[in-house]
Design a protein around this motif. Sequence first.
Motif, short mmCIF file in Angstrom:
data_model
loop_
_atom_site.label_atom_id
_atom_site.label_comp_id
_atom_site.label_asym_id
_atom_site.label_seq_id
_atom_site.Cartn_x
_atom_site.Cartn_y
_atom_site.Cartn_z
N ARG A 156 -10.35 -11.30 -7.33
CA ARG A 156 -11.18 -10.52 -6.42
C ARG A 156 -10.79 -9.05 -6.37
O ARG A 156 -11.61 -8.19 -6.05
CB ARG A 156 -11.10 -11.09 -5.00
CG ARG A 156 -11.61 -12.51 -4.84
CD ARG A 156 -11.24 -13.05 -3.49
NE ARG A 156 -9.79 -13.13 -3.29
CZ ARG A 156 -9.20 -13.35 -2.12
NH1 ARG A 156 -9.93 -13.50 -1.02
NH2 ARG A 156 -7.88 -13.41 -2.03
N TYR A 157 -9.52 -8.76 -6.69
CA TYR A 157 -8.99 -7.41 -6.46
C TYR A 157 -8.49 -6.73 -7.74
O TYR A 157 -7.92 -5.64 -7.66
CB TYR A 157 -7.84 -7.47 -5.45
CG TYR A 157 -8.27 -7.93 -4.08
CD1 TYR A 157 -8.93 -7.08 -3.21
CD2 TYR A 157 -8.01 -9.24 -3.66
CE1 TYR A 157 -9.31 -7.50 -1.95
CE2 TYR A 157 -8.39 -9.67 -2.40
CZ TYR A 157 -9.04 -8.79 -1.55
OH TYR A 157 -9.43 -9.22 -0.31
N ARG A 209 0.83 -1.21 0.00
CA ARG A 209 0.00 0.00 0.00
C ARG A 209 0.86 1.26 0.00
O ARG A 209 0.59 2.22 -0.74
CB ARG A 209 -0.91 -0.01 1.22
CG ARG A 209 -1.76 1.25 1.34
CD ARG A 209 -2.74 1.17 2.48
NE ARG A 209 -3.63 2.32 2.49
CZ ARG A 209 -4.73 2.41 3.22
NH1 ARG A 209 -5.08 1.42 4.03
NH2 ARG A 209 -5.48 3.49 3.16
N PHE A 241 -2.35 0.45 -3.39
CA PHE A 241 -3.30 -0.67 -3.37
C PHE A 241 -3.44 -1.19 -1.94
O PHE A 241 -2.45 -1.58 -1.32
CB PHE A 241 -2.80 -1.78 -4.28
CG PHE A 241 -3.60 -3.06 -4.21
CD1 PHE A 241 -4.91 -3.10 -4.67
CD2 PHE A 241 -3.04 -4.23 -3.69
CE1 PHE A 241 -5.65 -4.28 -4.61
CE2 PHE A 241 -3.77 -5.40 -3.63
CZ PHE A 241 -5.08 -5.42 -4.09
N ASP A 242 -4.68 -1.19 -1.42
CA ASP A 242 -4.88 -1.61 -0.03
C ASP A 242 -5.67 -2.92 0.09
O ASP A 242 -6.20 -3.23 1.16
CB ASP A 242 -5.56 -0.51 0.79
CG ASP A 242 -6.96 -0.17 0.31
OD1 ASP A 242 -7.49 -0.84 -0.59
OD2 ASP A 242 -7.54 0.81 0.85
N GLY A 243 -5.73 -3.68 -0.98
CA GLY A 243 -6.34 -5.00 -0.89
C GLY A 243 -5.52 -5.93 -0.01
O GLY A 243 -4.33 -5.69 0.24
N SER A 244 -6.15 -6.99 0.46
CA SER A 244 -5.49 -7.89 1.40
C SER A 244 -4.69 -8.99 0.73
O SER A 244 -4.06 -9.80 1.43
CB SER A 244 -6.53 -8.51 2.33
OG SER A 244 -7.46 -9.28 1.60
N THR A 257 -2.17 -9.67 -8.22
CA THR A 257 -3.26 -9.95 -7.31
C THR A 257 -4.21 -10.94 -7.98
O THR A 257 -3.99 -11.33 -9.14
CB THR A 257 -3.99 -8.66 -6.89
OG1 THR A 257 -4.93 -8.95 -5.85
CG2 THR A 257 -4.71 -8.01 -8.07
N GLN A 293 -10.08 -3.30 -8.26
CA GLN A 293 -9.59 -2.39 -7.22
C GLN A 293 -8.16 -1.97 -7.50
O GLN A 293 -7.80 -0.80 -7.36
CB GLN A 293 -9.68 -3.07 -5.86
CG GLN A 293 -9.18 -2.22 -4.70
CD GLN A 293 -9.28 -2.96 -3.37
OE1 GLN A 293 -10.07 -3.90 -3.22
NE2 GLN A 293 -8.50 -2.54 -2.40
#
Length: 356
Positions: free
Chosen positions: A57-58, A31, A36-39, A54, A61
């Motif tokens: 899912r992301y 991040r 990017f702050d996806g997990s 990634t 984003q």
Amino acid sequence: MTWHHRRDLALARAAEAGCSALLITHPVNVRYLCGFDGSAGALLITPDRVVLATDGRYVQQAGIQATDCEVVQTRDYSAALLDIARSAHLSTVGCEGDHVSWNQHARMSELGVDVVATSGLIESLRMVKDSQELDYIRQACSLTESALQATLDAVRVGITERELARIFSSAAMDLGADGLAFDPIIAIGENAAIPHHAPGERALIHGDVVLCDVGASVGGYCADLSRTVVLGSPSPDLIHIHDVVSRAQSAAMAGLAPGVAASDIDQLARDVIAAAGFADKFIHGTGHGLGLEIHEPPLLGASSAGTLGEHFVVTIEPGIYLPGVGGVRIEDTVLVTSNGYESLTTGTRELVEISV
């Protein structure tokens, strides 16, 4: 500071460690370097390319948040990125040794790239906060203080620790926080002797001390604040202990400046508490850095290495804890400036007496 500038600094540090590229796997550092702050994901930084890997899912984003990165969709982030590094004939790739397991590193080493462990490389950059980061932290501190006041306004005989924790959490979100920096610590009476007590069903009675350690986040950046209050009139012993802790905090704050050893700040607080006869009741370090994480370098403890720098943000939080009786902690979030410090939390540090 732009994402590009942060990555340039990271690559310069990597080059000093003998690396021609960096593989970033710690989500907070991803991040910090691209937004990017996806997990789930990892980031490859080379002199010519920045690639974010990634999964499905992301992907959308990532495209929105990491606009200056190539995005690769995969379930095996590190393998995909190291394959790119291998194809580019990059000689040595630095990985985050503090965040990669032994097995992960062993698997990376089988992918045809020389992978070496680095330590604290990105964290050392994160210690120096830029103007945008400081703005977020200031907002988080202001919001945290307002939410704590809303919590203290609800204090009454019979209310429980868990209820007060819920009130803080709700108030913080209502005031605009994007999350909590950590689960609220609300400790009543004898529970205040446990520094990181988990709120339970202990109900407040007249004369109880209440230790509150709370924090909200804004823009992903944390605040940290501790205050000790009492329902009704405080005992002489509580007044004395609170005064000792207050003087210890003031001594530590007065010592803050660029170039000062982190361990020296801890010693300043510890000396005051020891002189009052409570040396063995101060059972943790004097503070820690904070930012995207609630606990990050530098640590301010007796064995801490390194020195403070301008634009570091740290907590100063001495405490005295008496098992079976209670405790006192006073904590503020503080910015190290060119000639000293600025407290980013500004509310009263006095022992507040709440009327019944």
